[in-house]
Design a protein around this motif. Structure first.
Motif, mmCIF file in Angstrom:
data_model
loop_
_atom_site.group_PDB
_atom_site.id
_atom_site.type_symbol
_atom_site.label_atom_id
_atom_site.label_comp_id
_atom_site.label_asym_id
_atom_site.label_seq_id
_atom_site.Cartn_x
_atom_site.Cartn_y
_atom_site.Cartn_z
ATOM 1 N N LEU A 229 1.609 2.375 4.865
ATOM 2 C CA LEU A 229 1.477 1.037 5.434
ATOM 3 C C LEU A 229 2.686 0.166 5.118
ATOM 4 C CD1 LEU A 229 -2.309 0.383 4.782
ATOM 5 C CD2 LEU A 229 -1.209 0.848 6.982
ATOM 6 N N ASP A 230 3.250 0.340 3.942
ATOM 7 C CA ASP A 230 4.473 -0.396 3.594
ATOM 8 C C ASP A 230 5.593 -0.093 4.587
ATOM 9 O OD1 ASP A 230 3.717 -1.843 1.290
ATOM 10 O OD2 ASP A 230 3.984 -0.064 0.037
ATOM 11 N N GLU A 231 5.658 1.135 5.044
ATOM 12 C CA GLU A 231 6.710 1.533 5.978
ATOM 13 C C GLU A 231 6.408 1.115 7.411
ATOM 14 O OE1 GLU A 231 7.796 5.642 5.603
ATOM 15 O OE2 GLU A 231 7.825 5.520 3.419
ATOM 16 N N LEU A 232 5.149 1.166 7.808
ATOM 17 C CA LEU A 232 4.785 0.863 9.188
ATOM 18 C C LEU A 232 4.697 -0.630 9.490
ATOM 19 C CD1 LEU A 232 2.004 3.534 9.804
ATOM 20 C CD2 LEU A 232 4.332 3.529 10.716
ATOM 21 N N ALA A 233 4.129 -1.394 8.577
ATOM 22 C CA ALA A 233 3.827 -2.804 8.840
ATOM 23 C C ALA A 233 5.029 -3.649 9.271
ATOM 24 C CB ALA A 233 3.134 -3.428 7.635
ATOM 25 N N PRO A 234 6.207 -3.458 8.716
ATOM 26 C CA PRO A 234 7.326 -4.296 9.156
ATOM 27 C C PRO A 234 7.759 -4.049 10.606
ATOM 28 C CG PRO A 234 7.794 -3.340 7.004
ATOM 29 C CD PRO A 234 6.581 -2.655 7.531
ATOM 30 N N ASP A 235 7.497 -2.871 11.130
ATOM 31 C CA ASP A 235 8.008 -2.512 12.451
ATOM 32 C C ASP A 235 6.954 -2.407 13.545
ATOM 33 O OD1 ASP A 235 10.669 -2.257 11.487
ATOM 34 O OD2 ASP A 235 10.152 -0.299 10.656
ATOM 35 N N PHE A 236 5.673 -2.427 13.170
ATOM 36 C CA PHE A 236 4.602 -2.245 14.146
ATOM 37 C C PHE A 236 3.502 -3.266 13.929
ATOM 38 C CE2 PHE A 236 6.548 1.899 13.559
ATOM 39 C CZ PHE A 236 6.746 2.321 14.868
ATOM 40 N N ASN A 237 2.831 -3.643 15.023
ATOM 41 C CA ASN A 237 1.622 -4.445 14.923
ATOM 42 C C ASN A 237 0.483 -3.492 14.600
ATOM 43 O OD1 ASN A 237 2.880 -6.832 15.576
ATOM 44 N ND2 ASN A 237 2.454 -6.649 17.740
ATOM 45 N N LEU A 238 -0.161 -3.712 13.471
ATOM 46 C CA LEU A 238 -1.226 -2.822 13.027
ATOM 47 C C LEU A 238 -2.565 -3.522 13.098
ATOM 48 C CD1 LEU A 238 0.454 -1.274 9.853
ATOM 49 C CD2 LEU A 238 0.451 -0.384 12.191
ATOM 50 N N GLY A 239 -3.588 -2.748 13.460
ATOM 51 C CA GLY A 239 -4.938 -3.279 13.528
ATOM 52 C C GLY A 239 -5.903 -2.425 12.731
ATOM 53 N N LEU A 240 -6.933 -3.076 12.217
ATOM 54 C CA LEU A 240 -7.993 -2.410 11.483
ATOM 55 C C LEU A 240 -9.304 -2.786 12.141
ATOM 56 C CD1 LEU A 240 -9.134 -0.899 8.951
ATOM 57 C CD2 LEU A 240 -9.137 -3.119 7.811
ATOM 58 N N ILE A 241 -10.083 -1.780 12.525
ATOM 59 C CA ILE A 241 -11.422 -1.988 13.068
ATOM 60 C C ILE A 241 -12.372 -1.222 12.180
ATOM 61 C CG2 ILE A 241 -12.974 -1.677 15.027
ATOM 62 C CD1 ILE A 241 -10.496 -1.570 16.841
ATOM 63 N N THR A 242 -13.395 -1.909 11.696
ATOM 64 C CA THR A 242 -14.357 -1.253 10.824
ATOM 65 C C THR A 242 -15.776 -1.648 11.203
ATOM 66 O OG1 THR A 242 -15.017 -0.910 8.522
ATOM 67 C CG2 THR A 242 -14.106 -3.059 9.054
ATOM 68 N N ASN A 243 -16.670 -0.679 11.162
ATOM 69 C CA ASN A 243 -18.087 -0.932 11.387
ATOM 70 C C ASN A 243 -18.766 -1.196 10.058
ATOM 71 O OD1 ASN A 243 -17.943 -0.491 14.140
ATOM 72 N ND2 ASN A 243 -18.922 1.499 14.088
ATOM 73 N N GLY A 244 -19.780 -2.000 10.081
ATOM 74 C CA GLY A 244 -20.577 -2.222 8.887
ATOM 75 C C GLY A 244 -20.898 -3.682 8.684
ATOM 76 N N PRO A 245 -21.741 -3.943 7.702
ATOM 77 C CA PRO A 245 -22.109 -5.329 7.393
ATOM 78 C C PRO A 245 -20.879 -6.140 6.979
ATOM 79 C CG PRO A 245 -23.545 -3.775 6.246
ATOM 80 C CD PRO A 245 -22.439 -2.978 6.853
ATOM 81 N N SER A 246 -20.805 -7.343 7.447
ATOM 82 C CA SER A 246 -19.638 -8.186 7.231
ATOM 83 C C SER A 246 -19.289 -8.345 5.749
ATOM 84 C CB SER A 246 -19.887 -9.560 7.861
ATOM 85 O OG SER A 246 -18.754 -10.370 7.735
ATOM 86 N N VAL A 247 -20.256 -8.691 4.932
ATOM 87 C CA VAL A 247 -19.973 -8.945 3.518
ATOM 88 C C VAL A 247 -19.414 -7.696 2.844
ATOM 89 C CG1 VAL A 247 -21.015 -9.508 1.287
ATOM 90 C CG2 VAL A 247 -21.662 -10.803 3.325
ATOM 91 N N ALA A 248 -20.025 -6.556 3.084
ATOM 92 C CA ALA A 248 -19.575 -5.308 2.451
ATOM 93 C C ALA A 248 -18.179 -4.917 2.917
ATOM 94 C CB ALA A 248 -20.561 -4.185 2.734
#
Length: 65
Positions: free
Chosen positions: A2-21
């Motif tokens: 992630l250290d290598e990718l984040a400066p050059d790419f727009n990254l997204g995270l999608i996760t299922n589950g209860p919001s608080v957890a």
């Protein structure tokens, strides 16, 4: 990786589950600094594998599907 990718790419995270957890995990790992979009299904009325949650991420990242 992630250290290598984040400066050059727009990254997204999608996760299922209860919001608080899920947000607890995200905050505990301090990974939010790498992502331009974070979508937690528990915050919404849609989850993976629905196309709608991916479309939301595409809009936030300003990419076409």
């Amino acid at each position: 990786m992630l250290d290598e990718l984040a400066p050059d790419f727009n990254l997204g995270l999608i996760t299922n589950g209860p919001s608080v957890a899920q947000w607890e995990k995200i905050n505990h790992t301090d990974c939010q600094k790498y992502f331009d979009s974070i979508i937690v299904s528990g915050d919404l009325d849609v989850e993976k594998p629905s196309k709608d949650i991916y479309d939301m991420a595409f809009r936030e990242l300003q990419v076409s599907s």
